[in-house]
Design an enzyme around this catalytic site. Structure first.
Site, PDB file in Angstrom:
ATOM      1  N   GLY A 173       0.860  -1.496   0.081  1.00 55.05           N
ATOM      2  CA  GLY A 173       0.103  -0.230   0.040  1.00 55.05           C
ATOM      3  C   GLY A 173       0.684   1.120  -0.136  1.00 55.05           C
ATOM      4  O   GLY A 173       1.917   1.513  -0.738  1.00 55.05           O
ATOM      5  N   THR A 201      -9.425   1.107  -3.539  1.00 54.54           N
ATOM      6  CA  THR A 201     -10.198  -0.245  -4.222  1.00 54.54           C
ATOM      7  C   THR A 201      -9.505  -0.321  -5.665  1.00 54.54           C
ATOM      8  O   THR A 201      -9.569   0.425  -6.223  1.00 54.54           O
ATOM      9  CB  THR A 201     -11.515  -0.146  -4.316  1.00 54.54           C
ATOM     10  OG1 THR A 201     -12.153   0.009  -3.215  1.00 54.54           O
ATOM     11  CG2 THR A 201     -12.444  -1.428  -4.793  1.00 54.54           C
ATOM     12  N   ASP A 205      -4.872  -4.178  -8.469  1.00 53.86           N
ATOM     13  CA  ASP A 205      -4.919  -4.719  -9.767  1.00 53.86           C
ATOM     14  C   ASP A 205      -4.303  -3.671 -10.531  1.00 53.86           C
ATOM     15  O   ASP A 205      -3.858  -3.908 -11.928  1.00 53.86           O
ATOM     16  CB  ASP A 205      -6.264  -4.654 -10.145  1.00 53.86           C
ATOM     17  CG  ASP A 205      -7.117  -5.802  -9.467  1.00 53.86           C
ATOM     18  OD1 ASP A 205      -6.398  -7.014  -9.198  1.00 53.86           O
ATOM     19  OD2 ASP A 205      -8.369  -5.889  -9.188  1.00 53.86           O
ATOM     20  N   SER A 246     -10.947   4.288 -11.645  1.00 54.16           N
ATOM     21  CA  SER A 246      -9.771   5.372 -11.208  1.00 54.16           C
ATOM     22  C   SER A 246      -8.505   4.971 -11.957  1.00 54.16           C
ATOM     23  O   SER A 246      -7.696   5.933 -11.845  1.00 54.16           O
ATOM     24  CB  SER A 246      -9.724   4.761  -9.619  1.00 54.16           C
ATOM     25  OG  SER A 246      -8.926   3.700  -9.586  1.00 54.16           O
TER      26      SER A 246
END
Length: 258
Positions: A173, A201, A205, A246
């Site tokens: 992260g 979210t 990926d 996003s």
């Protein structure tokens, strides 16, 4: 990001399946290997995001679990000309394993993301992964160890590498990621630029998609540089709401990333 891409998947004969297929087409992704079935609904995910942008996801696999040998056989021709194959565990693990075996036979680079993670993952997944990429919580499930710091990630990445991976990336992260490979087994921390997260979210990926793009189109880059660039792309994605919505397009990226 502009890569020539094909999706191999199965969706339901429902509005979600229709929308997914249209979404692929809108983004220039080949749907030649996307099948629709009347035997199950399209897979879905319920996503909860808290005030700090962190997320929790409940997945209902649906038609994903019906992807099998027939679809793998159909995509063999495309796979033989591919540069990179991405696999994960939102379909049957046996199907992912067979796809990875086929990629190895065709000398195609493989990226495996063990998500959602299972503690009893087949040992063959590690051996068939040129890049084994997981986040901290997935590493915890795979190894039964806490992964909270860069040092923790370095320790678990060594253990994952010891299971036969070509290289390992553990994403952390906001702390970036830790990478190492069979050729250079000293864990290296790749930090990321601090940003204000709106919605995390799909950040993983986004990272993996960028990683595949750079591996396919810039194969001479080092593992560290591949991860650094993927960090930047994922960092852009968390600054916007949504998952796929996003993700940055190539035109949105700084010139030095291309």
């Amino acid at each position: 990001m502009g890569a020539k891409t094909a999706m191999v998947c199965k969706v339901g004969k429902d509005v979600f399946g229709d929308n997914y297929i249209q979404n692929f087409k809108n983004n220039g992704i080949s749907t030649d290997y996307v099948e629709q079935t009347g035997d199950a609904a399209t897979g879905a995910a319920t996503i909860i995001v808290n005030d700090t942008g962190e997320n929790a996801i409940v997945i209902v696999a649906g038609a994903n679990m019906l992807l099998g040998d027939a679809e793998l056989l159909k995509m063999q021709g495309a796979l033989s000309h591919a540069k990179v194959l991405i696999c994960q565990l939102e379909i049957s693990p046996d199907t992912s394993l067979k796809a990875l075996r086929a990629a190895r036979e065709h000398h195609v680079k493989t990226i495996f993301n063990p998500a959602p993670a299972v503690p009893d993952l087949s040992p063959e997944f590690y051996k068939l992964s040129d890049i084994f990429c997981c986040n901290e919580s997935e590493a915890e499930i795979l190894l039964g160890e806490t992964v909270a710091t860069v040092e923790d990630a370095g320790k678990v990445s060594l253990k994952l590498l010891g299971r036969g991976c070509g290289s390992v990336i553990v994403t952390l992260g906001s702390q970036g990621c830790v990478v190492l490979s069979a050729q250079d087994s000293c864990p290296k921390h790749i930090p990321t630029t601090k940003v204000t997260s709106v919605d995390t979210t799909g950040a993983g990926d986004s990272f993996i998609g960028a990683l595949a793009f750079y591996l396919a189109y810039y194969p001479s880059l080092s593992l560290e540089e591949l991860a650094r660039r993927a960090n930047v792309v994922a960092g852009l994605s968390v600054q916007k709401e949504g998952t796929q919505t996003s993700y940055p397009y190539q035109r949105d990226l700084p010139e030095e990333l291309l």
